[in-house]
Motif scaffolding. Structure first.
Motif: not given
Length: 265
Positions: A117-122, A128-132, A137-147
């Motif tokens: 459930k992404a606000k944006d994705a590439l 697939v990079y995506w943000i919520d 995230y990259l796929g299921r892996r959280l890369l960085a916390e933040g807004r």
């Protein structure tokens, strides 16, 4: 014979009545041009979509037009594929690779649906990079916390934009002007704010600025494209005005060939 039947099938699908989509009373910026109503005009590309949609994106010869429960993929102005979507689009991305964001998932042609459930994705060659609301995230892996608000990428870097930008893969924090609304990445980083367009180094040093009230920012690698008072503006990468003829209005004309036998309103 089979090729002819396949082409006929695409023709019938594209001709079918489209579900109701939000009104598109103002031009939509795409790489190299604009969409107004059903009419797409970007350089030498001119075509009419089956019906208006706000979810249009272009990358080179590829154009994506997303509708509720349907994705149309064009190559060089001709429809090549019609794929079912499992919902109503929230955003569409043509580059680096095609991707459609839905309310509760992502759709990637060739991969199918992803439960993000992404606000944006590439969609990139790395995945697939995506943000919520929680982070990047990259796929299921959280890369960085933040807004983060949105993403942009080049072949070398992916940027996640918030009050500052996080650059991957080196995790560099890049300072930004206040209120970044859109961005594109070339050798330099270009960001749009309410004041105008900034040209930044990949590390965030200001290299140039063009004042003005603009909407949207796109690039084809050679020029930058934006809208000013609803009209397309083409800029060089140094932010000077490019000496190119641009469409002054996107009304139907003899130069726009109606797609699939439909009349352009």
């Amino acid at each position: 014979m089979r090729a002819g039947l396949a082409a006929c099938g695409l023709w019938l699908v594209a001709c079918a009545p489209q579900p109701v989509t939000p009104p598109t009373s103002t031009p939509i910026l795409i790489e190299g041009g604009v969409v107004e109503g059903r009419v797409v005009r970007a350089g030498a590309l001119q075509l009419a979509l089956p019906s208006p949609t706000p979810w249009v994106a272009r990358s080179g010869s590829t154009l994506l037009a997303a509708y509720p429960f349907q994705l149309l993929i064009y190559q060089d102005g001709l429809i090549q594929e019609s794929q079912p979507l499992p919902g109503v689009p929230a955003f569409v991305r043509a580059k680096p690779l095609p991707l459609v964001g839905l309310e509760d998932r992502l759709f990637v042609p060739g991969l199918g649906t992803l439960p993000y459930k992404a606000k944006d994705a590439l969609y990139t060659k790395e995945g697939v990079y995506w943000i919520d609301q929680q982070g990047l995230y990259l796929g299921r892996r959280l890369l960085a916390e933040g807004r983060f608000s949105f993403l942009a990428a080049s072949e070398r870097y992916v940027y996640a934009f918030g009050r500052e930008a996080l650059r991957l893969p080196d995790n560099l924090r890049v300072p930004l002007p206040a209120g970044v609304q859109a961005a594109v990445v070339q050798d330099d980083l270009y960001v749009l704010t309410s004041e105008g367009i900034y040209r930044l180094s990949p590390e965030g040093l200001q290299l140039g600025f063009r004042a003005g009230v603009y909407k949207g920012l796109e690039t084809d690698g050679t020029y930058l494209y934006t809208l000013e008072a609803g009209r397309l503006r083409t800029l060089q990468l140094n932010l000077d005005t490019a000496n190119r003829s641009e469409p002054q209005a996107l009304t139907a004309s003899l130069g726009v060939r109606p797609l699939l036998g439909q009349e352009v309103p």
